[in-house]
Scaffold this motif. Structure first.
Motif, PDB file in Angstrom:
ATOM      1  N   ILE A 101      49.302  46.657  34.733  1.00  0.00           N
ATOM      2  CA  ILE A 101      48.991  45.749  33.622  1.00  0.00           C
ATOM      3  C   ILE A 101      47.589  45.179  33.784  1.00  0.00           C
ATOM      4  CG2 ILE A 101      49.589  43.517  32.598  1.00  0.00           C
ATOM      5  CD1 ILE A 101      52.525  44.192  33.121  1.00  0.00           C
ATOM      6  N   GLU A 102      47.214  44.850  35.044  1.00  0.00           N
ATOM      7  CA  GLU A 102      45.860  44.329  35.287  1.00  0.00           C
ATOM      8  C   GLU A 102      44.805  45.386  34.971  1.00  0.00           C
ATOM      9  OE1 GLU A 102      43.254  42.281  38.913  1.00  0.00           O
ATOM     10  OE2 GLU A 102      45.360  42.831  39.205  1.00  0.00           O
ATOM     11  N   LYS A 103      45.071  46.637  35.385  1.00  0.00           N
ATOM     12  CA  LYS A 103      44.128  47.720  35.082  1.00  0.00           C
ATOM     13  C   LYS A 103      43.999  47.930  33.575  1.00  0.00           C
ATOM     14  CE  LYS A 103      44.754  50.362  39.361  1.00  0.00           C
ATOM     15  NZ  LYS A 103      45.191  51.661  39.940  1.00  0.00           N
ATOM     16  N   LEU A 104      45.130  47.913  32.886  1.00  0.00           N
ATOM     17  CA  LEU A 104      45.097  48.102  31.436  1.00  0.00           C
ATOM     18  C   LEU A 104      44.346  46.962  30.755  1.00  0.00           C
ATOM     19  CD1 LEU A 104      48.755  49.332  30.756  1.00  0.00           C
ATOM     20  CD2 LEU A 104      46.666  50.690  30.677  1.00  0.00           C
ATOM     21  N   THR A 105      44.538  45.727  31.246  1.00  0.00           N
ATOM     22  CA  THR A 105      43.846  44.578  30.660  1.00  0.00           C
ATOM     23  C   THR A 105      42.338  44.722  30.807  1.00  0.00           C
ATOM     24  OG1 THR A 105      45.741  43.158  31.158  1.00  0.00           O
ATOM     25  CG2 THR A 105      43.647  42.079  30.688  1.00  0.00           C
ATOM     26  N   VAL A 106      41.897  45.095  32.018  1.00  0.00           N
ATOM     27  CA  VAL A 106      40.464  45.278  32.255  1.00  0.00           C
ATOM     28  C   VAL A 106      39.902  46.384  31.372  1.00  0.00           C
ATOM     29  CG1 VAL A 106      38.752  45.977  33.979  1.00  0.00           C
ATOM     30  CG2 VAL A 106      40.586  44.412  34.609  1.00  0.00           C
ATOM     31  N   ARG A 107      40.653  47.464  31.266  1.00  0.00           N
ATOM     32  CA  ARG A 107      40.176  48.599  30.464  1.00  0.00           C
ATOM     33  C   ARG A 107      40.099  48.230  28.987  1.00  0.00           C
ATOM     34  NH1 ARG A 107      36.596  52.082  29.600  1.00  0.00           N
ATOM     35  NH2 ARG A 107      37.275  53.920  28.421  1.00  0.00           N
ATOM     36  N   ILE A 108      41.094  47.490  28.506  1.00  0.00           N
ATOM     37  CA  ILE A 108      41.100  47.075  27.098  1.00  0.00           C
ATOM     38  C   ILE A 108      39.904  46.182  26.807  1.00  0.00           C
ATOM     39  CG2 ILE A 108      42.325  45.666  25.390  1.00  0.00           C
ATOM     40  CD1 ILE A 108      44.939  46.726  26.628  1.00  0.00           C
ATOM     41  N   LEU A 109      39.594  45.261  27.719  1.00  0.00           N
ATOM     42  CA  LEU A 109      38.436  44.382  27.532  1.00  0.00           C
ATOM     43  C   LEU A 109      37.135  45.172  27.553  1.00  0.00           C
ATOM     44  CD1 LEU A 109      39.471  41.344  29.761  1.00  0.00           C
ATOM     45  CD2 LEU A 109      39.499  41.481  27.263  1.00  0.00           C
ATOM     46  N   GLU A 110      37.054  46.183  28.417  1.00  0.00           N
ATOM     47  CA  GLU A 110      35.850  47.021  28.449  1.00  0.00           C
ATOM     48  C   GLU A 110      35.655  47.770  27.137  1.00  0.00           C
ATOM     49  OE1 GLU A 110      36.395  49.539  31.789  1.00  0.00           O
ATOM     50  OE2 GLU A 110      35.809  48.014  33.274  1.00  0.00           O
ATOM     51  N   VAL A 111      36.753  48.320  26.629  1.00  0.00           N
ATOM     52  CA  VAL A 111      36.669  49.044  25.355  1.00  0.00           C
ATOM     53  C   VAL A 111      36.276  48.101  24.222  1.00  0.00           C
ATOM     54  CG1 VAL A 111      38.006  50.330  23.649  1.00  0.00           C
ATOM     55  CG2 VAL A 111      38.306  50.809  26.072  1.00  0.00           C
ATOM     56  N   GLN A 112      36.849  46.895  24.245  1.00  0.00           N
ATOM     57  CA  GLN A 112      36.526  45.923  23.199  1.00  0.00           C
ATOM     58  C   GLN A 112      35.062  45.516  23.261  1.00  0.00           C
ATOM     59  OE1 GLN A 112      38.915  42.414  23.333  1.00  0.00           O
ATOM     60  NE2 GLN A 112      38.270  41.703  21.319  1.00  0.00           N
ATOM     61  N   GLU A 113      34.533  45.290  24.469  1.00  0.00           N
ATOM     62  CA  GLU A 113      33.128  44.937  24.605  1.00  0.00           C
ATOM     63  C   GLU A 113      32.223  46.069  24.132  1.00  0.00           C
ATOM     64  OE1 GLU A 113      32.493  43.856  28.627  1.00  0.00           O
ATOM     65  OE2 GLU A 113      33.607  41.958  28.507  1.00  0.00           O
ATOM     66  N   GLN A 114      32.609  47.300  24.447  1.00  0.00           N
ATOM     67  CA  GLN A 114      31.814  48.454  24.007  1.00  0.00           C
ATOM     68  C   GLN A 114      31.818  48.569  22.489  1.00  0.00           C
ATOM     69  OE1 GLN A 114      29.895  50.428  25.918  1.00  0.00           O
ATOM     70  NE2 GLN A 114      29.172  51.326  24.003  1.00  0.00           N
ATOM     71  N   GLU A 115      32.991  48.347  21.889  1.00  0.00           N
ATOM     72  CA  GLU A 115      33.070  48.403  20.430  1.00  0.00           C
ATOM     73  C   GLU A 115      32.236  47.294  19.789  1.00  0.00           C
ATOM     74  OE1 GLU A 115      37.199  48.220  19.526  1.00  0.00           O
ATOM     75  OE2 GLU A 115      37.578  50.342  19.972  1.00  0.00           O
ATOM     76  N   ASN A 116      32.259  46.107  20.398  1.00  0.00           N
ATOM     77  CA  ASN A 116      31.434  45.011  19.878  1.00  0.00           C
ATOM     78  C   ASN A 116      29.955  45.327  19.996  1.00  0.00           C
ATOM     79  OD1 ASN A 116      33.721  43.549  19.279  1.00  0.00           O
ATOM     80  ND2 ASN A 116      33.670  42.334  21.151  1.00  0.00           N
ATOM     81  N   ALA A 117      29.567  45.982  21.113  1.00  0.00           N
ATOM     82  CA  ALA A 117      28.161  46.342  21.293  1.00  0.00           C
ATOM     83  C   ALA A 117      27.720  47.386  20.282  1.00  0.00           C
ATOM     84  CB  ALA A 117      27.940  46.858  22.719  1.00  0.00           C
ATOM     85  N   ASP A 118      28.623  48.288  19.928  1.00  0.00           N
ATOM     86  CA  ASP A 118      28.293  49.341  18.963  1.00  0.00           C
ATOM     87  C   ASP A 118      28.426  48.889  17.513  1.00  0.00           C
ATOM     88  OD1 ASP A 118      27.915  50.941  21.143  1.00  0.00           O
ATOM     89  OD2 ASP A 118      29.903  51.867  21.056  1.00  0.00           O
ATOM     90  N   ASP A 119      29.083  47.746  17.302  1.00  0.00           N
ATOM     91  CA  ASP A 119      29.323  47.282  15.935  1.00  0.00           C
ATOM     92  C   ASP A 119      28.118  46.484  15.447  1.00  0.00           C
ATOM     93  OD1 ASP A 119      30.249  46.409  13.540  1.00  0.00           O
ATOM     94  OD2 ASP A 119      32.072  45.463  14.290  1.00  0.00           O
ATOM     95  N   ASP A 149      56.798  52.782  36.264  1.00  0.00           N
ATOM     96  CA  ASP A 149      55.454  53.194  36.681  1.00  0.00           C
ATOM     97  C   ASP A 149      54.332  52.494  35.913  1.00  0.00           C
ATOM     98  OD1 ASP A 149      56.769  54.899  38.356  1.00  0.00           O
ATOM     99  OD2 ASP A 149      56.590  56.629  37.025  1.00  0.00           O
ATOM    100  N   MET A 150      54.593  52.104  34.668  1.00  0.00           N
ATOM    101  CA  MET A 150      53.522  51.548  33.835  1.00  0.00           C
ATOM    102  C   MET A 150      53.554  50.036  33.746  1.00  0.00           C
ATOM    103  SD  MET A 150      51.783  54.157  32.893  1.00  0.00           S
ATOM    104  CE  MET A 150      50.798  53.487  31.562  1.00  0.00           C
ATOM    105  N   LEU A 151      54.717  49.425  33.745  1.00  0.00           N
ATOM    106  CA  LEU A 151      54.820  47.977  33.550  1.00  0.00           C
ATOM    107  C   LEU A 151      54.828  47.222  34.876  1.00  0.00           C
ATOM    108  CD1 LEU A 151      57.361  47.818  30.575  1.00  0.00           C
ATOM    109  CD2 LEU A 151      54.856  47.866  30.528  1.00  0.00           C
ATOM    110  N   THR A 152      53.983  47.643  35.811  1.00  0.00           N
ATOM    111  CA  THR A 152      53.809  46.924  37.065  1.00  0.00           C
ATOM    112  C   THR A 152      52.629  45.964  36.945  1.00  0.00           C
ATOM    113  OG1 THR A 152      52.335  48.630  37.940  1.00  0.00           O
ATOM    114  CG2 THR A 152      54.699  48.903  38.334  1.00  0.00           C
ATOM    115  N   ASP A 153      52.566  44.966  37.857  1.00  0.00           N
ATOM    116  CA  ASP A 153      51.475  43.996  37.801  1.00  0.00           C
ATOM    117  C   ASP A 153      50.117  44.673  37.970  1.00  0.00           C
ATOM    118  OD1 ASP A 153      53.333  42.024  37.470  1.00  0.00           O
ATOM    119  OD2 ASP A 153      53.376  41.438  39.593  1.00  0.00           O
ATOM    120  N   GLU A 154      50.052  45.635  38.883  1.00  0.00           N
ATOM    121  CA  GLU A 154      48.791  46.333  39.123  1.00  0.00           C
ATOM    122  C   GLU A 154      48.349  47.130  37.898  1.00  0.00           C
ATOM    123  OE1 GLU A 154      46.906  49.663  42.222  1.00  0.00           O
ATOM    124  OE2 GLU A 154      49.007  49.016  42.375  1.00  0.00           O
TER     125      GLU A 154
END
Length: 301
Positions: free
Chosen positions: A198-216, A191-196
């Motif tokens: 993994i793509e969602k997780l990648t996008v979410r991780i990048l969003e979180v990273q950008e938010q952390e950079n903006a707050d840092d 259920d978790m290691l599908t292409d769809e």
């Protein structure tokens, strides 16, 4: 500060619980607090949880250094603080301070931290993958690892509701360790290691990273620093475009805007001979079209 330390006097951060400063600013033991500290080390070695040690200080009326009740974090740092061995240093100068905890007790307490005695997953000799990571769907209590030995000596390992393990009522029945872990791993892969996903997780991780950079604030300061480094080069480029294709020659009128020798032509370059391609027909004005053509031909030829 170093000279003060050489006199055996303390000047620095608030002292750990169990120590105080006398009238001559020497570090001495506060016997009432020190008794609670010694008891805390004994309880930790015996396997007590942090909340039990916190309750010990509350029962004895011992408060933290800022007047607040002793917390789990305070106890956690206390059990690792080498100052309880009398190790007080100020700018490499060691103070003569009596220890509250002896070396053997301190080392034994450290060994219990290495095995994570206060963590159920750390206490277990067998690796329980899901220990302290699940909660009961009936009562919300954390799921704990459990083991039992049958009549023939076989060891059975399973997961059990934390409240039920402590004697409270709960409908959740214990389930075998291997069956549950295999089911969780299989569901994760399917259920978790599908292409769809993994793509969602990648996008979410990048969003979180950008938010952390903006707050840092550090990231913002680095961007400003990079911008400041680029500024001189951009200014130099604009200056070259303003001066045109002949470096050192400014066109315009006197008074700081180019033209005849003066504020705009301190070197007096326009005072050339009549045959010079840089001669201007009228002082203080830009060259005519024919003069510009002649200068261009001279520069290229």
């Amino acid at each position: 500060m170093k000279e003060t330390a050489k006199k055996g006097q303390y000047c620095g951060q608030p002292l750990p619980i169990g120590y105080k400063v006398d009238s001559q600013r020497h570090v001495v033991i506060d016997e009432r607090e020190a008794a609670a500290v010694r008891e805390a080390f004994k309880m930790h070695i015996a396997g007590a949880q942090l909340r039990d040690i916190v309750q010990l200080f509350a029962d004895r009326g011992v408060m933290g250094r800022r007047g607040k009740p002793v917390s789990n974090a305070v106890v956690y740092r206390m059990l690792r603080n080498e100052k309880y061995l009398g190790e007080f240093y100020i700018q490499d100068v060691k103070l003569n301070v009596e220890p509250i905890i002896d070396q053997a007790t301190f080392l034994e307490a450290a060994q219990h931290f290495k095995t994570s005695r206060n963590n159920a997953a750390g206490r277990a000799k067998v690796n329980y993958l899901l220990s302290c990571k699940m909660f009961c769907g009936y009562c919300g209590s954390m799921i704990s690892a459990e083991a039992g030995t049958g009549k023939l000596g076989k060891v059975y390992r399973y997961y059990k509701c934390g409240d039920k393990k402590r004697g409270k009522k709960c409908e959740l029945k214990p389930f075998p360790k291997g069956h549950l872990e295999d089911a969780i791993i299989l569901a994760t892969v399917n259920d978790m290691l599908t292409d769809e996903m993994i793509e969602k997780l990648t996008v979410r991780i990048l969003e979180v990273q950008e938010q952390e950079n903006a707050d840092d604030p550090v990231v913002g300061l680095r961007r400003r620093l990079d911008s400041n480094k680029k500024a001189p080069a951009e200014l130099a480029g604009r200056d070259r475009r303003r001066r045109g294709p002949w470096p050192g020659l400014s066109f315009g009128c006197p008074g700081g805007r180019g033209g005849a020798a003066g504020a705009g032509d301190p070197a007096g370059r326009n005072k050339k001979g009549p045959d010079s391609p840089m001669r201007w027909s009228r002082p203080g004005c830009a060259p005519s079209a024919s003069e510009t053509s002649r200068m261009t031909t001279s520069a290229l030829g």
